[in-house]
Design a protein around this motif. Structure first.
Motif, PDB file in Angstrom:
ATOM      1  N   GLY A   1      18.702  41.434   6.613  1.00  0.00           N
ATOM      2  CA  GLY A   1      18.612  42.736   5.960  1.00  0.00           C
ATOM      3  C   GLY A   1      17.221  43.330   5.976  1.00  0.00           C
ATOM      4  O   GLY A   1      16.213  42.625   6.021  1.00  0.00           O
ATOM      5  N   GLU A   2      17.167  44.669   5.944  1.00  0.00           N
ATOM      6  CA  GLU A   2      15.889  45.375   6.020  1.00  0.00           C
ATOM      7  C   GLU A   2      14.967  45.038   4.851  1.00  0.00           C
ATOM      8  O   GLU A   2      13.753  44.936   5.019  1.00  0.00           O
ATOM      9  CB  GLU A   2      16.140  46.885   6.064  1.00  0.00           C
ATOM     10  N   GLU A   3      15.557  44.899   3.660  1.00  0.00           N
ATOM     11  CA  GLU A   3      14.728  44.599   2.486  1.00  0.00           C
ATOM     12  C   GLU A   3      13.975  43.294   2.680  1.00  0.00           C
ATOM     13  O   GLU A   3      12.766  43.207   2.418  1.00  0.00           O
ATOM     14  CB  GLU A   3      15.626  44.540   1.239  1.00  0.00           C
ATOM     15  N   LYS A   4      14.664  42.278   3.178  1.00  0.00           N
ATOM     16  CA  LYS A   4      14.024  40.984   3.386  1.00  0.00           C
ATOM     17  C   LYS A   4      13.035  41.036   4.545  1.00  0.00           C
ATOM     18  O   LYS A   4      11.996  40.366   4.520  1.00  0.00           O
ATOM     19  CB  LYS A   4      15.077  39.894   3.592  1.00  0.00           C
ATOM     20  N   MET A   5      13.331  41.834   5.566  1.00  0.00           N
ATOM     21  CA  MET A   5      12.396  41.936   6.688  1.00  0.00           C
ATOM     22  C   MET A   5      11.079  42.575   6.237  1.00  0.00           C
ATOM     23  O   MET A   5       9.996  42.180   6.682  1.00  0.00           O
ATOM     24  CB  MET A   5      13.016  42.726   7.832  1.00  0.00           C
ATOM     25  N   GLY A   6      11.171  43.561   5.357  1.00  0.00           N
ATOM     26  CA  GLY A   6       9.953  44.172   4.840  1.00  0.00           C
ATOM     27  C   GLY A   6       9.113  43.181   4.047  1.00  0.00           C
ATOM     28  O   GLY A   6       7.883  43.141   4.185  1.00  0.00           O
ATOM     29  N   ARG A   7       9.780  42.382   3.235  1.00  0.00           N
ATOM     30  CA  ARG A   7       9.048  41.375   2.445  1.00  0.00           C
ATOM     31  C   ARG A   7       8.486  40.270   3.332  1.00  0.00           C
ATOM     32  O   ARG A   7       7.375  39.764   3.095  1.00  0.00           O
ATOM     33  CB  ARG A   7       9.969  40.807   1.372  1.00  0.00           C
ATOM     34  N   LEU A   8       9.248  39.902   4.359  1.00  0.00           N
ATOM     35  CA  LEU A   8       8.751  38.878   5.286  1.00  0.00           C
ATOM     36  C   LEU A   8       7.526  39.380   6.027  1.00  0.00           C
ATOM     37  O   LEU A   8       6.560  38.627   6.238  1.00  0.00           O
ATOM     38  CB  LEU A   8       9.858  38.488   6.260  1.00  0.00           C
ATOM     39  N   ALA A   9       7.528  40.649   6.424  1.00  0.00           N
ATOM     40  CA  ALA A   9       6.361  41.220   7.094  1.00  0.00           C
ATOM     41  C   ALA A   9       5.135  41.170   6.193  1.00  0.00           C
ATOM     42  O   ALA A   9       4.031  40.835   6.643  1.00  0.00           O
ATOM     43  CB  ALA A   9       6.656  42.660   7.512  1.00  0.00           C
ATOM     44  N   ALA A  10       5.328  41.486   4.923  1.00  0.00           N
ATOM     45  CA  ALA A  10       4.209  41.421   3.975  1.00  0.00           C
ATOM     46  C   ALA A  10       3.703  39.987   3.825  1.00  0.00           C
ATOM     47  O   ALA A  10       2.491  39.750   3.700  1.00  0.00           O
ATOM     48  CB  ALA A  10       4.640  41.988   2.627  1.00  0.00           C
ATOM     49  N   LEU A  11       4.611  39.034   3.841  1.00  0.00           N
ATOM     50  CA  LEU A  11       4.206  37.629   3.767  1.00  0.00           C
ATOM     51  C   LEU A  11       3.395  37.225   4.986  1.00  0.00           C
ATOM     52  O   LEU A  11       2.417  36.461   4.873  1.00  0.00           O
ATOM     53  CB  LEU A  11       5.446  36.739   3.661  1.00  0.00           C
ATOM     54  N   GLN A  12       3.800  37.735   6.148  1.00  0.00           N
ATOM     55  CA  GLN A  12       3.102  37.412   7.391  1.00  0.00           C
ATOM     56  C   GLN A  12       1.628  37.825   7.338  1.00  0.00           C
ATOM     57  O   GLN A  12       0.791  37.229   8.012  1.00  0.00           O
ATOM     58  CB  GLN A  12       3.771  38.138   8.565  1.00  0.00           C
ATOM     59  N   ALA A  13       1.334  38.843   6.552  1.00  0.00           N
ATOM     60  CA  ALA A  13      -0.055  39.282   6.424  1.00  0.00           C
ATOM     61  C   ALA A  13      -0.887  38.307   5.594  1.00  0.00           C
ATOM     62  O   ALA A  13      -2.122  38.334   5.661  1.00  0.00           O
ATOM     63  CB  ALA A  13      -0.105  40.675   5.797  1.00  0.00           C
ATOM     64  N   LYS A  14      -0.205  37.468   4.797  1.00  0.00           N
ATOM     65  CA  LYS A  14      -0.916  36.547   3.892  1.00  0.00           C
ATOM     66  C   LYS A  14      -0.911  35.112   4.367  1.00  0.00           C
ATOM     67  O   LYS A  14      -1.785  34.326   3.992  1.00  0.00           O
ATOM     68  CB  LYS A  14      -0.266  36.592   2.503  1.00  0.00           C
ATOM     69  N   ALA A  15       0.122  34.724   5.123  1.00  0.00           N
ATOM     70  CA  ALA A  15       0.316  33.308   5.401  1.00  0.00           C
ATOM     71  C   ALA A  15       0.881  33.112   6.797  1.00  0.00           C
ATOM     72  O   ALA A  15       1.467  34.022   7.391  1.00  0.00           O
ATOM     73  CB  ALA A  15       1.270  32.698   4.364  1.00  0.00           C
ATOM     74  N   ASP A  16       0.710  31.911   7.312  1.00  0.00           N
ATOM     75  CA  ASP A  16       1.313  31.506   8.579  1.00  0.00           C
ATOM     76  C   ASP A  16       2.763  31.150   8.289  1.00  0.00           C
ATOM     77  O   ASP A  16       3.056  30.109   7.697  1.00  0.00           O
ATOM     78  CB  ASP A  16       0.553  30.303   9.135  1.00  0.00           C
TER      79      ASP A  16
END
Length: 359
Positions: free
Chosen positions: A94-109
């Motif tokens: 889902g798009e909502e989770k993809m947006g949150r995953l993208a934000a996580l990618q900016a913080k962590a591997d």
């Protein structure tokens, strides 16, 4: 009979109350880290049990290479605390989770798992938004019939799809063999690995789990890491599985006997909202350390129904008892905080920071 520590906890915090013994927690962390190192696999503990960045950092300080989370919400809590090597071992859609995953990618591997084409089709969105390549492991079912592809051919096809997707990198395989199914898991893995290598790919990560399989560490030739979770606290299920002793159980529920209406029964103030209804295939809903023959037979929301018919010793109204839960992970998720002790000393409380993070 109420122990002095139980009486003090009841006075200061009330019951029911979750209490962790930090001496046991630290022993459990050190023991399993040493087991992983002896088996030649990295330790990537699953934080679903404790849900605490503080405890995750203790695991990392002891040698763990990173952590495993089941949900994005858990990973967000961990990344916000500065933990930067995270596997989400769950299909994300889902798009909502993809947006949150993208934000996580900016913080962590970040590494994520997938077991179907639909999940993989959505992941490039997160990679594009983050501007970073996203690592993906293929989840393989090797006997549990939960999530995971059921054949090596399916695993190879998904690896091919991942490698062909913009912004994604095929990172390897994730498995959770049954406790007796490691020979079958080896055959599955060998065939899947040969298939991806024929495609010009390789499996940098070969991740196995969980705490009940600690007795099988090192049995999968090619495994690079293991994902144990419950070991940090342990519970009746881990004792029954033969991977922990009662002395390794670091979390107890302190509960007060509030009724003894008949000789062979009683009521605890810990019901289904404290102790999970998940029996784990065991008889009753927890072990009462002071009265091990007693049975927590059933629940109402705030009532634990005691069957004392087999108990040689029987508690009195007002007694505070200590309970080892059947399945500690579910119990912890119902707590805002746990009380920390070391020996007979109360150290304070620890927030269960990622509790309730179900999405």
């Amino acid at each position: 009979m109420t122990t002095p520590l139980a009486a003090k906890i009841a006075r200061e915090y009330g019951t029911p109350c979750a209490v962790i013994d930090m001496d046991r927690v630290e022993r459990n962390i050190a023991r399993v880290q040493a087991q992983c190192e002896a088996a030649g696999v990295a330790n990537r503990p699953h934080i679903k049990t404790h849900k605490s960045p503080v405890l995750a950092k203790l695991q990392i300080a002891a040698g763990a290479q990173g952590i495993t989370c089941q949900k994005i919400g858990e990973a967000e809590i961990m990344a916000d605390a500065g933990i930067d090597n995270i596997l989400i071992s769950y299909n994300l859609i889902g798009e909502e989770k993809m947006g949150r995953l993208a934000a996580l990618q900016a913080k962590a591997d970040m590494t994520v798992a997938a077991d179907n084409a639909t999940v993989i089709e959505g992941l490039p969105q997160a990679a594009k938004q983050s501007g970073r390549t996203l690592s993906v492991v293929v989840e393989c079912d090797t006997g549990r019939k939960r999530a995971g592809v059921e054949t090596p051919a399916e695993a190879i096809a998904l690896a091919r799809q991942i490698a062909a997707s913009e912004g994604l990198r095929f990172a390897g395989f994730m498995l959770y063999p049954t406790e007796s199914g490691w020979d079958e898991a080896q055959k599955f893995y060998n065939e899947a690995l040969a298939g991806v290598r024929a495609e010009g790919l390789d499996a940098a990560i070969v991740s196995t789990g969980g705490s009940p399989n600690l007795k099988n560490l090192g049995k999968l030739n090619g495994a690079t890491e293991h994902r144990p979770g419950t070991y940090i606290y342990n519970d009746r299920m881990q004792v029954a599985a033969g991977v922990a002793s009662w002395d390794d159980c670091a979390l107890h529920i302190y509960s007060t006997v509030v009724s003894r209406a008949a000789p062979e029964r009683g009521i605890l103030d810990a019901g289904s909202k404290t102790l999970t209804t998940d029996t784990g295939g065991l008889d009753g809903h927890g072990l009462i350390l002071e009265h091990p023959e007693a049975k927590i037979a059933r629940f109402a929301e705030e009532h634990g129904f005691l069957d004392l018919s087999r108990s040689n010793t029987r508690p009195n109204v007002g007694d505070v008892v200590r309970i080892v839960p059947n399945h500690v992970c579910v119990v912890v998720n119902m707590m805002d905080e746990v009380v920390i002790v070391r020996g007979e000393e109360i150290l304070g409380t620890l927030p269960v920071a990622a509790r309730g993070k179900l999405r």
